[in-house]
Design an enzyme around this catalytic site. Structure first.
Site, PDB file in Angstrom:
ATOM      1  N   TYR A  52       0.824  -1.210   0.000  1.00 25.32           N
ATOM      2  CA  TYR A  52       0.000   0.000   0.000  1.00 25.32           C
ATOM      3  C   TYR A  52       0.858   1.260   0.000  1.00 25.32           C
ATOM      4  O   TYR A  52       1.807   1.401   0.773  1.00 25.32           O
ATOM      5  CB  TYR A  52      -0.923   0.024   1.220  1.00 25.32           C
ATOM      6  CG  TYR A  52      -1.713   1.302   1.333  1.00 25.32           C
ATOM      7  CD1 TYR A  52      -2.789   1.549   0.483  1.00 25.32           C
ATOM      8  CD2 TYR A  52      -1.359   2.283   2.256  1.00 25.32           C
ATOM      9  CE1 TYR A  52      -3.504   2.731   0.565  1.00 25.32           C
ATOM     10  CE2 TYR A  52      -2.071   3.470   2.343  1.00 25.32           C
ATOM     11  CZ  TYR A  52      -3.141   3.684   1.485  1.00 25.32           C
ATOM     12  OH  TYR A  52      -3.835   4.867   1.551  1.00 25.32           O
TER      13      TYR A  52
ATOM     14  N   HIS B 282      -4.104  16.245  -2.730  1.00 31.92           N
ATOM     15  CA  HIS B 282      -4.511  16.334  -1.330  1.00 31.92           C
ATOM     16  C   HIS B 282      -4.314  17.734  -0.738  1.00 31.92           C
ATOM     17  O   HIS B 282      -4.727  17.988   0.397  1.00 31.92           O
ATOM     18  CB  HIS B 282      -3.748  15.315  -0.480  1.00 31.92           C
ATOM     19  CG  HIS B 282      -4.240  13.901  -0.668  1.00 31.92           C
ATOM     20  ND1 HIS B 282      -4.478  13.341  -1.901  1.00 31.92           N
ATOM     21  CD2 HIS B 282      -4.538  12.925   0.242  1.00 31.92           C
ATOM     22  CE1 HIS B 282      -4.896  12.089  -1.752  1.00 31.92           C
ATOM     23  NE2 HIS B 282      -4.950  11.818  -0.460  1.00 31.92           N
TER      24      HIS B 282
ATOM     25  N   ASN C  17       0.784  11.345   6.008  1.00 33.55           N
ATOM     26  CA  ASN C  17       0.061  10.483   6.952  1.00 33.55           C
ATOM     27  C   ASN C  17       0.548  10.798   8.361  1.00 33.55           C
ATOM     28  O   ASN C  17       1.661  10.434   8.734  1.00 33.55           O
ATOM     29  CB  ASN C  17       0.340   9.015   6.638  1.00 33.55           C
ATOM     30  CG  ASN C  17      -0.852   8.295   6.052  1.00 33.55           C
ATOM     31  OD1 ASN C  17      -0.789   7.103   5.827  1.00 33.55           O
ATOM     32  ND2 ASN C  17      -1.935   8.986   5.789  1.00 33.55           N
TER      33      ASN C  17
ATOM     34  N   TYR D  65     -19.318  32.141  45.041  1.00 35.96           N
ATOM     35  CA  TYR D  65     -18.523  31.014  44.546  1.00 35.96           C
ATOM     36  C   TYR D  65     -17.383  31.452  43.629  1.00 35.96           C
ATOM     37  O   TYR D  65     -16.318  30.832  43.607  1.00 35.96           O
ATOM     38  CB  TYR D  65     -19.411  30.030  43.780  1.00 35.96           C
ATOM     39  CG  TYR D  65     -20.376  29.232  44.626  1.00 35.96           C
ATOM     40  CD1 TYR D  65     -20.442  29.389  46.008  1.00 35.96           C
ATOM     41  CD2 TYR D  65     -21.222  28.303  44.036  1.00 35.96           C
ATOM     42  CE1 TYR D  65     -21.331  28.659  46.773  1.00 35.96           C
ATOM     43  CE2 TYR D  65     -22.121  27.566  44.795  1.00 35.96           C
ATOM     44  CZ  TYR D  65     -22.171  27.746  46.162  1.00 35.96           C
ATOM     45  OH  TYR D  65     -23.055  27.021  46.909  1.00 35.96           O
TER      46      TYR D  65
ATOM     47  N   ARG E  71     -14.838  32.348  46.297  1.00 37.73           N
ATOM     48  CA  ARG E  71     -14.557  31.294  47.268  1.00 37.73           C
ATOM     49  C   ARG E  71     -14.056  30.005  46.616  1.00 37.73           C
ATOM     50  O   ARG E  71     -13.249  29.267  47.186  1.00 37.73           O
ATOM     51  CB  ARG E  71     -15.845  31.003  48.055  1.00 37.73           C
ATOM     52  CG  ARG E  71     -15.615  30.243  49.322  1.00 37.73           C
ATOM     53  CD  ARG E  71     -16.874  29.692  49.965  1.00 37.73           C
ATOM     54  NE  ARG E  71     -18.117  30.380  49.677  1.00 37.73           N
ATOM     55  CZ  ARG E  71     -19.315  29.854  49.861  1.00 37.73           C
ATOM     56  NH1 ARG E  71     -19.423  28.624  50.353  1.00 37.73           N
ATOM     57  NH2 ARG E  71     -20.411  30.524  49.599  1.00 37.73           N
TER      58      ARG E  71
ATOM     59  N   PHE F 202      -2.452   6.869  12.193  1.00 33.59           N
ATOM     60  CA  PHE F 202      -2.734   8.257  11.813  1.00 33.59           C
ATOM     61  C   PHE F 202      -4.056   8.764  12.396  1.00 33.59           C
ATOM     62  O   PHE F 202      -4.389   9.942  12.260  1.00 33.59           O
ATOM     63  CB  PHE F 202      -2.804   8.387  10.291  1.00 33.59           C
ATOM     64  CG  PHE F 202      -3.648   7.300   9.651  1.00 33.59           C
ATOM     65  CD1 PHE F 202      -5.015   7.247   9.842  1.00 33.59           C
ATOM     66  CD2 PHE F 202      -3.054   6.315   8.879  1.00 33.59           C
ATOM     67  CE1 PHE F 202      -5.796   6.246   9.283  1.00 33.59           C
ATOM     68  CE2 PHE F 202      -3.834   5.307   8.300  1.00 33.59           C
ATOM     69  CZ  PHE F 202      -5.192   5.274   8.497  1.00 33.59           C
TER      70      PHE F 202
ATOM     71  N   GLU G  55     -12.630   5.111   4.466  1.00 33.99           N
ATOM     72  CA  GLU G  55     -12.238   5.815   5.691  1.00 33.99           C
ATOM     73  C   GLU G  55     -13.524   6.285   6.369  1.00 33.99           C
ATOM     74  O   GLU G  55     -13.924   7.438   6.260  1.00 33.99           O
ATOM     75  CB  GLU G  55     -11.297   6.959   5.322  1.00 33.99           C
ATOM     76  CG  GLU G  55     -10.035   6.419   4.661  1.00 33.99           C
ATOM     77  CD  GLU G  55      -9.201   7.461   3.942  1.00 33.99           C
ATOM     78  OE1 GLU G  55      -9.517   8.662   4.064  1.00 33.99           O
ATOM     79  OE2 GLU G  55      -8.247   7.083   3.245  1.00 33.99           O
TER      80      GLU G  55
END
Length: 502
Positions: free
Chosen positions: A52, A82, A194, A277, A280, A326, A411
């Site tokens: 791959y 990409h 990646n 609060y 405190r 990844f 994916e």
């Protein structure tokens, strides 16, 4: 000099490289291991074995076999296709952190790249060449594909970079620095993109800024306590030991330290029995905020030395494994948790602002105005703080609960971790402005009480901040005051170590 080994990089070293431009080099053993693993990739190509990302397509195209003569083109096509990031670019600090983190991940020697790829990343760091990387477009699984593709483009002499305070074409900066553009070989494009380096880089910057802001928030809260003549008993050591949360105990200890010699604080029953609060419970709330910071820091420290690309090459090439390192889920969760701490730091600060300006809650001039009625004073500063706090609450929604399938459902689950990290950084910017507004109001309040009665440490903070923002003697454009003080808090040398030692 920071030496990369792939497994020993620390957040402190990242801070020095990012903010102080400390130089970076690579351990000689790393280069040897990287070269050995590169030979494994070349051997697979020579033996025409299928693996791959080396001689197959990507994502849904993983079953498409690539011809040997097209293997190098495959990597360049990957980067070009990409590089789909959109929106405003990350800061140069984040771009610089991404370069360092990617170099460190590749230094582990599991990625099958040539040493020249690693050296190019180091050269960019040492020459101050920072890729222009759009902030939006990452799903946070399959790595930060879009942001890292823009980083990779710059290594090839494409895209844009920041160099010597200018934004310019990458090739122009490379020529000026006498650096040759890379040409990618098999596996190298995939190895560069990646990974989780965008979300991790943003997360580290957020972590560093949050640590500083928490310390600042504590000291400013101490000044607010003086302005409201708060009750010191709520910070008693035994009280906090009785509960047992270490971070709460430490916050209470620092508040006691800041107020040790103050003549403005009171004892329970002197003016009132208990404070609200937001006064405190400062140790309980900010202590819990520190807990979110420490959790995020723990996960970031693991991730900065992690191998996050795919596939990975082990045992000198005897084992090659495709997996999912990844996937950004650990960082996504950490950033979403950190966002809760950021949100609450702003939330409780805004409530203290309200107590400082609301005449129904104190005996100070209404809205701290020098001429109540004719002049509104800090009235609308509280509005701005409330708006920022509300915006933070929206941004605090966990990004990690969302997932949209991609690559034709190959994916099918993603982390949205980069969105979580970006939102954390955005929330920090909002919170810093809220804390700046509290400081403006606290300074007005202690002036009314008498600054000569202040504790020495809060008096020092008062004098430093008054050099940035003058006393309010009449209404003016307070936006400018808020922004100046916010920038001072961002760049101030008021650090964790300094304040712990005071």
């Amino acid at each position: 000099m920071v030496i990369l080994t792939g497994s020993t990089l620390t957040i402190d070293e990242i801070e020095r490289v990012v903010y102080q431009s400390e130089r970076v080099d690579i351990d000689d053993k790393v280069l040897k291991l990287v070269e050995e693993n590169r030979q494994v990739v070349q051997q697979m190509i020579d033996e025409k074995k299928t693996m791959y990302g080396i001689n197959t397509g990507f994502g849904k195209f993983s079953d498409v076999i690539i011809k040997e003569e097209d293997i190098d083109d495959l990597q360049l096509n990957l980067i070009h296709s990409h590089a789909c990031g959109v929106g405003e670019p990350f800061s140069e600090e984040i771009s610089r952190a991404m370069l360092l983190l990617r170099a460190n991940a590749l230094s582990k020697g599991y990625s099958g790249i040539r040493p020249v790829i690693l050296q190019q990343l180091i050269d960019f760091l040492n020459e101050g060449i920072h890729p222009v990387i759009p902030q939006q477009g990452s799903l946070g699984a399959s790595g930060d594909l879009a942001p890292l593709s823009h980083l990779a483009l710059a290594l090839l002499g494409e895209g844009e970079v920041f160099y010597k305070n200018k934004r310019m074409p990458a090739k122009e900066a490379l020529d000026a620095a006498n650096i040759a553009p890379l040409t990618l070989k098999a596996k190298e494009g995939l190895a560069l993109i990646n990974g989780t380096q965008a979300m991790t880089a943003v997360g580290i910057i957020a972590n560093l800024e949050m640590e500083k802001l928490l310390i600042q928030s504590e000291k400013i809260a101490a000044m607010t306590i003086e302005g409201l003549q708060g009750i010191k008993d709520a910070f008693d050591h035994d009280l906090h030991i009785a509960r047992g949360h270490e971070e709460q105990i430490q916050v209470a200890s620092r508040i006691r330290d800041y107020l040790e010699d103050s003549n403005l604080v009171t004892s329970q029953g002197e003016l009132r029995v208990q404070d609200a609060y937001s006064i405190r419970c400062i140790p309980q709330v900010l202590g819990a905020c520190w807990q979110t910071l420490y959790y995020a820091k723990e996960k970031l420290e693991i991730e900065i030395n992690a191998a996050t690309d795919n596939p990975l090459i082990f045992s000198h090439g005897n084992k090659i494994v495709s997996g999912g390192n990844f996937h950004g889920e650990p960082i996504a969760f950490a950033m979403d948790f950190l966002k809760l701490g950021i949100s609450e730091t702003a939330n409780i600060s805004e409530r203290r602002i309200e107590r400082l300006v609301n005449p129904q809650l104190n005996d100070l001039p209404p809205f701290l105005s020098p001429n109540p009625g004719l002049e509104s004073g800090a009235m609308i500063m509280q509005y701005s703080a409330a708006s920022l706090v509300s915006e933070n609450k929206t941004l605090a929604h966990p990004a990690s609960v969302d997932s949209i399938p991609s690559s034709a459902n190959q994916e099918d689950h993603v982390s949205m971790g980069t969105i979580a990290a970006r939102h954390a950084l955005q929330m920090l910017q909002n919170t810093r402005r809220v804390v700046a507004i509290e400081l403006i109001c606290a300074m007005q309040a202690v002036e009314f009480r008498g600054i000569e009665k202040m504790a020495s440490q809060t008096r020092e903070l008062y004098e430093q901040a008054r050099a940035i923002v003058p006393t309010i003697v009449k209404d003016r454009i307070f936006s400018k005051d808020i922004e100046r003080l916010t920038e001072w808090l961002r760049t101030s040398e008021m650090t964790h170590v300094e304040l712990f030692e005071t």
